[in-house]
Design an enzyme around this catalytic site. Structure first.
Site, PDB file in Angstrom:
ATOM      1  N   TYR A  35       1.149   6.876  14.985  1.00 10.41           N
ATOM      2  CA  TYR A  35       0.035   5.944  14.743  1.00 10.41           C
ATOM      3  C   TYR A  35      -1.297   6.658  14.966  1.00 10.41           C
ATOM      4  CZ  TYR A  35      -2.892   1.754  15.235  1.00 10.41           C
ATOM      5  OH  TYR A  35      -3.883   0.806  15.098  1.00 10.41           O
ATOM      6  N   VAL A  71       0.811  -1.225   0.000  1.00  8.42           N
ATOM      7  CA  VAL A  71       0.000   0.000   0.000  1.00  8.42           C
ATOM      8  C   VAL A  71       0.847   1.280   0.000  1.00  8.42           C
ATOM      9  CG1 VAL A  71      -2.040  -1.058   1.085  1.00  8.42           C
ATOM     10  CG2 VAL A  71      -0.339   0.081   2.531  1.00  8.42           C
ATOM     11  N   LYS A 115      -4.266   7.490  12.213  1.00  4.93           N
ATOM     12  CA  LYS A 115      -5.635   6.986  12.381  1.00  4.93           C
ATOM     13  C   LYS A 115      -6.637   8.145  12.452  1.00  4.93           C
ATOM     14  CE  LYS A 115      -4.709   2.632  12.206  1.00  4.93           C
ATOM     15  NZ  LYS A 115      -5.244   1.816  11.107  1.00  4.93           N
ATOM     16  N   ILE A 119      -8.579  -5.518  20.169  1.00  8.26           N
ATOM     17  CA  ILE A 119      -9.177  -6.686  19.523  1.00  8.26           C
ATOM     18  C   ILE A 119      -8.201  -7.852  19.691  1.00  8.26           C
ATOM     19  CG2 ILE A 119     -10.078  -7.625  17.342  1.00  8.26           C
ATOM     20  CD1 ILE A 119     -11.638  -5.136  18.514  1.00  8.26           C
TER      21      ILE A 119
END
Ligand code: NDP
Length: 254
Positions: free
Chosen positions: A162, A71, A166, A195
């Site tokens: 980070y 990406v 985001k 998660i």
């Protein structure tokens, strides 16, 4: 529990960073919906990609197509997606999931880590959106889901780059929703908290306990719970939701 969304059957959906973790769970769940699952992997992972393709077909995918690109490489994104579209037609759903984190306190942060994080998480997502946007305009019900994070909303010590990447994905989400909404192209972001993936599995017991104490529901989320939300946003069940940012964090950030 895999909630069924009938209109996802045969829908062509691309998921980036799908070789493991949340992305892998999303493509498995899309396969169970009978979607044409288009999944992205990086060079060197051809064997895994072939195994995944076979597994997705067994799970019920109408077709499963691996696509190789990084990406952070815009030329590669464009070339591989253009050749997919030539062969199969336009992609109708996109999940920008590929991401990295290189955590460090501000005083110790290295410029190369900041660049790598912003390039993969934010610029990569923007460039994949751009590569597919012309096709989205031709699709009947295109939907984009960006995997952001709660730290993009609340910030986090040690995660400046980070968290910034985001938070940037939320700006991307709202802007794309405004640009393409009139053509029935929707774009939403989701913000997972903790998660359970390989990453959380490898945490020390006391670290896990300290994280869990901050979560009202006192447990980590599952990749299946994230997949259910992603499927809902990709499907027509969410046909009037766009530009939205939805937390999936057990109450971590209330
Ligand atoms: P993992 O580290 O388990 O997986 C990341 C995936 O992204 C891998 O498939 C990896 O491929 C791929 N990837 C990384 N860089 C690139 C790149 N340059 N080009 C293409 N693919 C790439 O992460 P998770 O599953 O935990 O997270 C998935 C997403 O969810 C990320 O965006 C993350 O920020 C976000 N998230 C995760 C949370 C969690 O608790 N796990 C919480 C909040 C958000 P490869 O195998 O080649 O390395």
């Amino acid at each position: 529990m895999n909630i069924k969304f009938e209109d996802l059957k045969e829908k062509k959906v691309l998921v980036t960073g799908a070789t493991r973790g949340i992305g892998r769970a999303i493509i498995e769940s899309l396969a169970k919906q009978g979607a044409h699952v288009v999944f992205n992997y990086r060079a060197g992972k051809e064997d895994i990609a072939n195994e995944i393709r076979e597994e997705l077909m067994k799970l019920g995918a109408s077709t499963a197509t691996p696509i190789k690109f990084d990406v952070t490489d815009t030329a590669q994104i464009k070339e591989s997606l253009d050749s997919f579209v030539k062969e199969y037609g336009v992609i109708e759903g996109l999940v920008n999931n590929a991401g990295i984190s290189r955590d460090q306190l501000v005083l110790r942060m290295k410029e190369e880590d900041v660049s790598a994080t912003l390039d993969a998480n934010l610029k990569g997502s923007i460039m994949v959106c751009q590569a597919l946007s012309r096709g989205f305009l031709k699709a009947e019900n295109a939907s984009v889901v960006n995997i952001s994070s709660v730290v993009g909303l609340m910030g986090n010590a040690g995660q400046i780059a980070y968290a910034a990447s985001k938070a940037g994905m939320i700006g991307l989400t709202k802007s794309l929703a405004k640009e393409l909404g009139a053509k029935n192209v929707r774009c939403n972001a989701i913000c997972p908290g903790f998660i359970a993936t390989d990453m959380t599995d490898s945490l020390k017991e006391e670290t896990k306990e300290s994280y869990l104490s901050g979560i009202p529901m006192k447990r980590f989320g599952s990749t299946q719970e994230v997949s259910n939300l992603v499927n809902f946003l990709l499907s027509n069940a969410s046909s009037y939701i766009t530009g939205e940012t939805i937390k999936i964090d057990g109450g971590l950030y209330i």
